[in-house]
Structure formats: structure tokens, C-alpha cells
Write a protein that holds these residues in place. Structure first.
Motif, PDB file in Angstrom:
ATOM      1  N   HIS A   7     -28.760  41.204 -56.139  1.00  0.00           N
ATOM      2  CA  HIS A   7     -27.769  40.945 -55.143  1.00  0.00           C
ATOM      3  C   HIS A   7     -27.547  42.276 -54.268  1.00  0.00           C
ATOM      4  N   THR A   8     -28.158  42.340 -53.138  1.00  0.00           N
ATOM      5  CA  THR A   8     -27.992  43.582 -52.419  1.00  0.00           C
ATOM      6  C   THR A   8     -28.072  43.186 -50.815  1.00  0.00           C
ATOM      7  N   HIS A   9     -27.047  43.818 -49.953  1.00  0.00           N
ATOM      8  CA  HIS A   9     -27.112  43.269 -48.643  1.00  0.00           C
ATOM      9  C   HIS A   9     -27.859  44.480 -47.950  1.00  0.00           C
ATOM     10  N   LEU A  10     -29.038  44.532 -47.835  1.00  0.00           N
ATOM     11  CA  LEU A  10     -30.167  45.353 -47.367  1.00  0.00           C
ATOM     12  C   LEU A  10     -30.070  45.317 -45.863  1.00  0.00           C
ATOM     13  N   TYR A  11     -29.661  44.295 -45.313  1.00  0.00           N
ATOM     14  CA  TYR A  11     -29.724  44.143 -43.879  1.00  0.00           C
ATOM     15  C   TYR A  11     -28.370  44.708 -43.393  1.00  0.00           C
ATOM     16  N   SER A  12     -27.300  45.197 -44.122  1.00  0.00           N
ATOM     17  CA  SER A  12     -26.233  45.792 -43.545  1.00  0.00           C
ATOM     18  C   SER A  12     -26.300  46.876 -42.518  1.00  0.00           C
ATOM     19  N   ASP A  13     -25.422  47.032 -41.644  1.00  0.00           N
ATOM     20  CA  ASP A  13     -25.585  48.112 -40.718  1.00  0.00           C
ATOM     21  C   ASP A  13     -25.451  49.593 -41.403  1.00  0.00           C
ATOM     22  N   ALA A  14     -24.505  49.282 -42.729  1.00  0.00           N
ATOM     23  CA  ALA A  14     -24.597  50.843 -43.111  1.00  0.00           C
ATOM     24  C   ALA A  14     -25.971  51.155 -43.577  1.00  0.00           C
ATOM     25  N   GLU A 202     -27.395  43.850 -60.580  1.00  0.00           N
ATOM     26  CA  GLU A 202     -27.079  43.842 -59.209  1.00  0.00           C
ATOM     27  C   GLU A 202     -26.408  45.001 -58.794  1.00  0.00           C
ATOM     28  N   THR A 203     -26.644  45.304 -57.554  1.00  0.00           N
ATOM     29  CA  THR A 203     -25.703  46.462 -57.117  1.00  0.00           C
ATOM     30  C   THR A 203     -24.614  45.728 -56.077  1.00  0.00           C
ATOM     31  N   ASP A 204     -24.635  44.879 -55.373  1.00  0.00           N
ATOM     32  CA  ASP A 204     -23.986  44.389 -54.124  1.00  0.00           C
ATOM     33  C   ASP A 204     -23.874  45.635 -53.135  1.00  0.00           C
ATOM     34  N   SER A 205     -24.973  46.197 -53.075  1.00  0.00           N
ATOM     35  CA  SER A 205     -24.970  47.491 -52.112  1.00  0.00           C
ATOM     36  C   SER A 205     -24.853  46.723 -50.590  1.00  0.00           C
ATOM     37  N   PRO A 206     -24.196  47.580 -49.669  1.00  0.00           N
ATOM     38  CA  PRO A 206     -23.649  48.885 -49.938  1.00  0.00           C
ATOM     39  C   PRO A 206     -22.290  49.014 -50.525  1.00  0.00           C
ATOM     40  N   TYR A 207     -21.934  48.031 -51.262  1.00  0.00           N
ATOM     41  CA  TYR A 207     -20.457  48.014 -51.917  1.00  0.00           C
ATOM     42  C   TYR A 207     -20.565  48.591 -53.379  1.00  0.00           C
ATOM     43  N   LEU A 208     -19.469  48.812 -53.897  1.00  0.00           N
ATOM     44  CA  LEU A 208     -19.273  48.845 -55.365  1.00  0.00           C
ATOM     45  C   LEU A 208     -20.339  49.695 -56.136  1.00  0.00           C
ATOM     46  N   PRO A 210     -21.829  52.615 -58.360  1.00  0.00           N
ATOM     47  CA  PRO A 210     -21.511  52.801 -59.913  1.00  0.00           C
ATOM     48  C   PRO A 210     -21.305  54.314 -59.884  1.00  0.00           C
ATOM     49  N   LYS A 211     -20.742  54.656 -60.958  1.00  0.00           N
ATOM     50  CA  LYS A 211     -20.618  56.132 -61.324  1.00  0.00           C
ATOM     51  C   LYS A 211     -22.040  57.017 -61.313  1.00  0.00           C
ATOM     52  N   PRO A 212     -22.187  58.042 -60.962  1.00  0.00           N
ATOM     53  CA  PRO A 212     -21.224  59.067 -60.259  1.00  0.00           C
ATOM     54  C   PRO A 212     -21.197  58.913 -58.799  1.00  0.00           C
ATOM     55  N   TYR A 213     -21.450  57.738 -58.117  1.00  0.00           N
ATOM     56  CA  TYR A 213     -21.450  57.660 -56.714  1.00  0.00           C
ATOM     57  C   TYR A 213     -20.369  56.772 -56.222  1.00  0.00           C
ATOM     58  N   ARG A 214     -19.236  56.476 -57.180  1.00  0.00           N
ATOM     59  CA  ARG A 214     -18.265  55.592 -56.620  1.00  0.00           C
ATOM     60  C   ARG A 214     -17.441  56.246 -55.571  1.00  0.00           C
ATOM     61  N   GLY A 215     -17.155  54.985 -54.647  1.00  0.00           N
ATOM     62  CA  GLY A 215     -16.675  55.685 -53.636  1.00  0.00           C
ATOM     63  C   GLY A 215     -17.408  56.023 -52.095  1.00  0.00           C
ATOM     64  N   LYS A 216     -18.960  56.023 -52.616  1.00  0.00           N
ATOM     65  CA  LYS A 216     -19.749  56.278 -51.648  1.00  0.00           C
ATOM     66  C   LYS A 216     -20.545  54.971 -51.396  1.00  0.00           C
ATOM     67  N   ARG A 217     -21.569  55.140 -50.367  1.00  0.00           N
ATOM     68  CA  ARG A 217     -22.235  54.002 -49.933  1.00  0.00           C
ATOM     69  C   ARG A 217     -23.255  53.467 -51.415  1.00  0.00           C
ATOM     70  N   ASN A 218     -23.456  52.481 -51.450  1.00  0.00           N
ATOM     71  CA  ASN A 218     -24.094  52.126 -52.551  1.00  0.00           C
ATOM     72  C   ASN A 218     -25.482  51.583 -52.191  1.00  0.00           C
ATOM     73  N   GLU A 219     -26.445  51.732 -52.967  1.00  0.00           N
ATOM     74  CA  GLU A 219     -27.814  51.376 -52.544  1.00  0.00           C
ATOM     75  C   GLU A 219     -28.676  51.137 -53.650  1.00  0.00           C
ATOM     76  N   SER A 220     -29.734  50.398 -53.684  1.00  0.00           N
ATOM     77  CA  SER A 220     -30.460  49.708 -54.733  1.00  0.00           C
ATOM     78  C   SER A 220     -30.868  50.544 -55.777  1.00  0.00           C
ATOM     79  N   ALA A 221     -31.353  51.798 -55.578  1.00  0.00           N
ATOM     80  CA  ALA A 221     -31.724  52.827 -56.514  1.00  0.00           C
ATOM     81  C   ALA A 221     -30.596  53.014 -57.334  1.00  0.00           C
TER      82      ALA A 221
END
Length: 255
Positions: A7-14, A202-208, A210-221
Motif C-alpha cells: 500500500h503506497t501512494h507513489l503518485y502523490s505530489d509529495a 505496507e508503508t501508506d507512503s507518503p504518510y505514517l 516509521p521510526k526514526p522517520y516519524r513526522g517526515k515524508r514516508n517512502e517505500s524504502a
């Protein structure tokens, strides 16, 4: 090791400034399969372009996200029907109920959810469920639609052990992402009581993120951080977590 982001929104404008590089970072980290949920008709062209640009890695879903269920929802559902009839998708999603942003649309959200479940059954596809502040309402709908041909993923699962078991009883896998790494995420307290055969990553990127990136843009990596957490919780090698969860995704998406 092959890791699947279900689950990843890779098309996001982020990701507009570095999409190709971001996807390559994931591939370089053994994350090579990306399942892309739909939101509404406004994103369809971007999703199709993403598939064209990364045909070996991108797998598309089609559906109407509950927060996009507005007055024009029947027109949006017609678009979903048209696209499903036109070509193959791997799931109907993400669909469901979201009462965090707007409770006034509950009736039409339920109607859209049920309608899309029936579409999934018609095409023999899994559903991918979005649930926010709506476990009871989601379960009410699933109970009315319960059957052997109802199956899928409970995306971004954040409920209790009891709710996890109930979701599994409806032939749902649990989509586990960054929340498992949060100090107050709570699911880490019971997740190892759920058989790994019921789990996908899943990541649900660019949301949610994980630590230690919490609060930043999420990505599938960053799904590797989720993999590391599950390895710790299940006391299994990361390679085994990757193997089982990727096979689970193949079973769900019929690949």
C-alpha cells in the motif's frame, strides 16, 4: 530477499520532485513490488502513468476512497466500474469508511463501500479496506457481505487484538506499517499473537513514516524499518518475515 509494499501512494505530489529516485531507493533496498491504491478519478491518469513508467514493479488497484465519497459519489463509482470493465486491476481499493474527517457522510460511505465490495466479488478481486474511527461500522458492512468470495487486506491496521481477530475472520490480512514502530502504536503489544500468515507489509507512503522517520515524508524504502520491527516481535530473521509476507501478498493479489 524480496519485500512487498502492499500500500503506497507513489503518485502523490509529495514525490513530484524525486519520484524516480525515491522508487529506485526502495528497489535498491529489496523493496521491488508496489501496490498502488486509488483515491478517486482525479488520480487515475497519474496511476496509469506510474504503471507505464515502472511496469515491472507497479501493480494498480481501483476504487473510491471513503474521504472522496461526496455528493457526486455515484458518478465516481461509475468511473470505478468503467475502469474495472476496461482492464485488469489487482484489487478494489482503497475503500471503506472514514469518520475522522466527516461523520455526516456515513450513509453514503456505507453505500459506496457495499457497492464496491459487490464489484470486487464480481471480478473475483480482493478488497483493500480503509478504516478510521469506524471499526464497528466496517464490521457491520463486512458481516452483511460475508462469504467465501469476500477477502482482502485491512489496510493500516491499528485496532485491538480482538478487532484483529475479527478482521481475520472475514478473510482479511492485516496491513502492518509504520504504526508498529510507534511508542504508543499499541499493536506491537499483541502482534506476535497473530500468525504471520495473516500479515502483509505496507508503508501508506507518503504518510505514517516509521521510526526514526516519524513526522517526515514516508517512502517505500522505509518499509525495511517495519520489517525490522516484525523480525524483533516474531523473533524471526528479516528474510523469513519478507518471504512469508510477500507470499501472503501474492496469495491475496493472485500473482
Amino acid at each position: 530477499m524480496i519485500v512487498t509494499d502492499t500500500h503506497t501512494h507513489l503518485y502523490s505530489d509529495a514525490f513530484d520532485d524525486d519520484r524516480a529516485a525515491m522508487i529506485q531507493r526502495a528497489i535498491d533496498n529489496n523493496v521491488s513490488r508496489f501496490f498502488i491504491p486509488a483515491i478517486d478519478s482525479g488520480y487515475t491518469d497519474s496511476m496509469l502513468q506510474l504503471e507505464q513508467d515502472f511496469p515491472d514493479h507497479v501493480f494498480l488497484m481501483m476504487g473510491l476512497h471513503p474521504t472522496s465519497v461526496k455528493e457526486n459519489y455515484k458518478k465516481e463509482l461509475a468511473h470505478v466500474e468503467e475502469m474495472l470493465a476496461k482492464r485488469h486491476f489487482y484489487a478494489v481499493g482503497e475503500i471503506g469508511i472514514d469518520l475522522y474527517w466527516d461523520t455526516s457522510t456515513l450513509a453514503i460511505q456505507k453505500d459506496a463501500f457495499k457497492h464496491q465490495i459487490k464489484l470486487a466479488k464480481h471480478y473475483k478481486l480482493p478488497i483493500v479496506i480503509h478504516c478510521r474511527d469506524a471499526f464497528d461500522e466496517i464490521f457491520d458492512v463486512l458481516e452483511t457481505e460475508k462469504s467465501d468470495d469476500l477477502f482482502g487486506i485491512f489496510h493500516c491496521f491499528t485496532g485491538t487484538l480482538e478487532q484483529a481477530q475479527k478482521a481475520i475472520s472475514y478473510n482479511m490480512k492485516l496491513g502492518i506499517g509504520g504504526v508498529a514502530t510507534f511508542k504508543n502504536g499499541k499493536i506491537d503489544q499483541f502482534l506476535n499473537q497473530i500468525d504471520l500468515k495473516h500479515i502483509v507489509l505496507e508503508t501508506d507512503s507518503p504518510y505514517l513514516a516509521p521510526k526514526p522517520y516519524r513526522g517526515k515524508r514516508n517512502e517505500s524504502a522505509y518499509i525495511i524499518k517495519v520489517l525490522e520491527k516484525l523480525s524483533e516481535l516474531y523473533e524471526l530473521p528479516q528474510e523469513k518475515i519478507a518471504e512469508v509476507t510477500t507470499q501472503n501478498s501474492k496469495d491475496i493479489f493472485n500473482i
